[in-house]
Design a protein around this motif. Structure first.
Motif, mmCIF file in Angstrom:
data_model
loop_
_atom_site.group_PDB
_atom_site.id
_atom_site.type_symbol
_atom_site.label_atom_id
_atom_site.label_comp_id
_atom_site.label_asym_id
_atom_site.label_seq_id
_atom_site.Cartn_x
_atom_site.Cartn_y
_atom_site.Cartn_z
ATOM 1 N N GLY A 102 0.821 -1.206 0.000
ATOM 2 C CA GLY A 102 0.000 0.000 0.000
ATOM 3 C C GLY A 102 0.855 1.256 0.000
ATOM 4 O O GLY A 102 2.080 1.220 0.051
ATOM 5 N N GLY A 103 0.201 2.388 -0.073
ATOM 6 C CA GLY A 103 0.912 3.645 -0.027
ATOM 7 C C GLY A 103 1.518 4.010 -1.355
ATOM 8 O O GLY A 103 2.643 3.632 -1.669
ATOM 9 N N LEU A 104 0.777 4.747 -2.167
ATOM 10 C CA LEU A 104 1.237 5.082 -3.505
ATOM 11 C C LEU A 104 1.633 6.542 -3.658
ATOM 12 O O LEU A 104 2.351 6.897 -4.586
ATOM 13 N N ALA A 105 1.153 7.396 -2.781
ATOM 14 C CA ALA A 105 1.449 8.827 -2.894
ATOM 15 C C ALA A 105 1.677 9.413 -1.500
ATOM 16 O O ALA A 105 0.918 10.246 -1.024
ATOM 17 N N THR A 106 2.742 8.959 -0.872
ATOM 18 C CA THR A 106 2.994 9.324 0.525
ATOM 19 C C THR A 106 3.971 10.479 0.703
ATOM 20 O O THR A 106 4.090 11.023 1.779
ATOM 21 N N MET A 107 4.713 10.847 -0.355
ATOM 22 C CA MET A 107 5.805 11.825 -0.246
ATOM 23 C C MET A 107 6.845 11.384 0.775
ATOM 24 O O MET A 107 7.468 12.191 1.471
ATOM 25 N N LEU A 108 7.035 10.060 0.887
ATOM 26 C CA LEU A 108 8.058 9.486 1.765
ATOM 27 C C LEU A 108 8.945 8.559 0.943
ATOM 28 O O LEU A 108 8.462 7.871 0.046
ATOM 29 N N ALA A 322 6.826 12.567 -8.003
ATOM 30 C CA ALA A 322 8.140 12.088 -8.435
ATOM 31 C C ALA A 322 8.735 11.167 -7.366
ATOM 32 O O ALA A 322 8.657 11.450 -6.174
ATOM 33 N N GLY A 323 9.324 10.060 -7.802
ATOM 34 C CA GLY A 323 9.923 9.119 -6.861
ATOM 35 C C GLY A 323 8.905 8.405 -5.994
ATOM 36 O O GLY A 323 9.238 7.912 -4.912
ATOM 37 N N ASN A 324 7.660 8.299 -6.469
ATOM 38 C CA ASN A 324 6.619 7.656 -5.654
ATOM 39 C C ASN A 324 6.916 6.165 -5.495
ATOM 40 O O ASN A 324 7.639 5.567 -6.304
ATOM 41 N N PRO A 325 6.398 5.541 -4.450
ATOM 42 C CA PRO A 325 6.740 4.140 -4.167
ATOM 43 C C PRO A 325 6.447 3.173 -5.307
ATOM 44 O O PRO A 325 7.192 2.211 -5.514
ATOM 45 N N LEU A 326 5.377 3.414 -6.071
ATOM 46 C CA LEU A 326 5.031 2.491 -7.143
ATOM 47 C C LEU A 326 6.057 2.552 -8.279
ATOM 48 O O LEU A 326 6.541 1.523 -8.747
ATOM 49 N N SER A 327 6.388 3.764 -8.750
ATOM 50 C CA SER A 327 7.326 3.864 -9.865
ATOM 51 C C SER A 327 8.711 3.392 -9.465
ATOM 52 O O SER A 327 9.414 2.752 -10.260
ATOM 53 N N VAL A 328 9.112 3.640 -8.223
ATOM 54 C CA VAL A 328 10.424 3.191 -7.774
ATOM 55 C C VAL A 328 10.464 1.662 -7.667
ATOM 56 O O VAL A 328 11.458 1.028 -8.051
#
Length: 451
Positions: A102-108, A322-328
């Motif tokens: 989970g967590g696709l747009a957390t800015m973390l 940018a650098g979101n967990p899904l794309s990374v």
């Protein structure tokens, strides 16, 4: 050597055949009333058949359309699917991120990001990496950084380069070698010559003349042109670019978004280049939107040491997703398990087979054409000798002939990149797929030349 009346007759036949085979695609296109240009993105209107093929599903190097037809896909999303469509390791990583973690747009940040940065550093040789959602954004942000670090305002490009929709890059050369806006440039915010300089690819003298003005922050270039067809560097050219940029205090940005096909570290590694910044996009995410730019350690330290630059909030070098967990996660899986060193070796071997087979057909029919290969990518050109810069390449374009070949191939289950006669190999492409292209390609030439 081409009978234009014969070409027109054959194209008309192929277009009628295409329409008859694709009733569902045509109905969807005709009924699209709420999309700008009738498609999700206007580039999709590059279509020889009068309407685009609508996708039903894709896997590996195969595509199936809504009319139930199957294709061997050599377009591969114009390199966006260089890893093949839906490669299983990437799909598994996406599912884990979406369903389990989970967590696709957390800015973390996630731990995957450092792994991807380290792998990109290993492959391309520049040490510090940051992520975006597209290579276009990565280029924009890199341009802002080099302007800030050099105190210079202009960026130099090659005519007919490809750096996404970056405003500064839409410049071509006039007959006197000076710059002008590329024809068709949509809504340029300022005259492109205010922001950019231009020098033809493979022309070191022209590059030196432009750098001598002393106002160029960086040369942003593809190590081989790709957006106007493949134009390969001449011996010593890229080394000359590096020497001249250093002599004139200009930084060098290498955009590997398309030239990544040259090998696991792109042309940068394959040809021993020494850029200050590397940009790459789309293909490293296995189809998930992503981009990245890498800086040399020295350049990164210079940027981070500038207390006057806002690199954290509103400085213009980032975006919320940018650098979101899904794309990374997708980048890590694709680089670790799909686009590996071993996979590239096989992909390049298939492209070599492709180039050799096309050359055989060209020679058999005494056509004044050439074949260019860039690692896992190959293309046939309607010119001999092969164009040496973007302007020559644009002049060799033959839209009617290109459309005929594309449509002939599509009607028989082969897809090429719609903007060129370009074929890309993915890890799943086989020698049989390549040979199938050659059979149909030769049929198209035989009919056209009445052999």
């Amino acid at each position: 050597m081409i009978d234009r009346n014969r070409l027109a007759e054959l194209f008309d036949r192929e277009r009628q055949d295409f329409e008859a085979k694709h009733p569902q695609s045509k109905a969807l296109y005709d009924g699209a009333a709420h999309l700008f240009g009738k498609v999700p993105m206007t580039w999709m209107n590059k279509k020889a058949g009068g309407f685009p093929i609508y996708l039903e599903r894709a896997r590996g190097c195969r595509v199936w359309d809504v009319d139930g037809l199957e294709y061997v896909d050599f377009a591969l999303g114009d390199t966006g699917a260089m890893a093949g469509h839906s490669p299983q390791p990437t799909v598994d990583a996406i599912i884990r991120r979406v369903a389990d973690d989970g967590g696709l747009a957390t800015m973390l940040p996630t731990a995957d990001a450092e792994w991807v940065g380290a792998e990109l550093a290993r492959r391309f040789g520049v040490e510090r990496w940051s992520f975006s959602l597209t290579a276009t954004d990565a280029n924009r942000w890199a341009i802002r950084l080099v302007r800030a670090l050099t105190g210079r305002g202009k960026i130099l490009f090659n005519p007919y380069c490809y750096h996404g929709s970056v405003d500064e890059s839409l410049i071509v050369a006039r007959s006197d070698g000076e710059g002008m806006s590329r024809p068709g440039n949509v809504g340029a915010p300022v005259d492109v010559t205010e922001t950019s300089r231009v020098a033809e690819f493979n022309d070191l003298a022209a590059l030196e003349r432009q750098l001598a003005h002393g106002d160029v922050a960086a040369v942003l270039m593809e190590p081989a042109l790709t957006n106007i067809g493949i134009v390969l560097p001449e011996t010593g050219y890229l080394q000359g670019v590096r020497e001249l940029t250093r002599r004139h205090g200009t930084l060098l940005i290498i955009d590997e978004t398309h030239t990544f096909s040259a090998g696991p570290g792109g042309a940068t590694a394959a040809w021993g280049l020494e850029p200050d910044i590397v940009v790459i996009g789309k293909s490293i995410g296995g189809g998930i939107p992503c981009g990245a730019y890498g800086l040399s350690a020295e350049l990164a330290e210079r940027a981070l040491g500038r207390t006057d630059l806002d690199l954290v909030d509103m400085g213009g070098v980032g975006g919320t997703l940018a650098g979101n967990p899904l794309s990374v996660a997708a980048m890590r899986a694709t680089l670790e398990h799909v686009l590996t060193d071993q996979a590239f070796a096989a992909m390049i071997a298939r492209a070599t087979e492709f180039a050799a087979g096309v050359q055989r057909v060209i020679d058999s029919y005494s056509l004044p054409w050439t074949v260019s290969q860039l690692g896992a990518r190959a293309e046939y050109r309607f010119a001999s000798p092969a164009p040496r810069n973007g302007t020559e390449s644009a002049a060799s374009h033959d839209g009617a002939l290109e459309d005929y070949l594309h449509l002939y191939l599509a009607n028989r289950g082969i897809l090429l990149t719609p903007f060129h006669n370009m074929a890309l190999m993915c890890p799943q492409t086989t020698s049989a797929d390549v040979e199938r292209h050659h059979e149909i390609f030769e049929e198209a030439i035989r009919e056209l030349t009445n052999h």
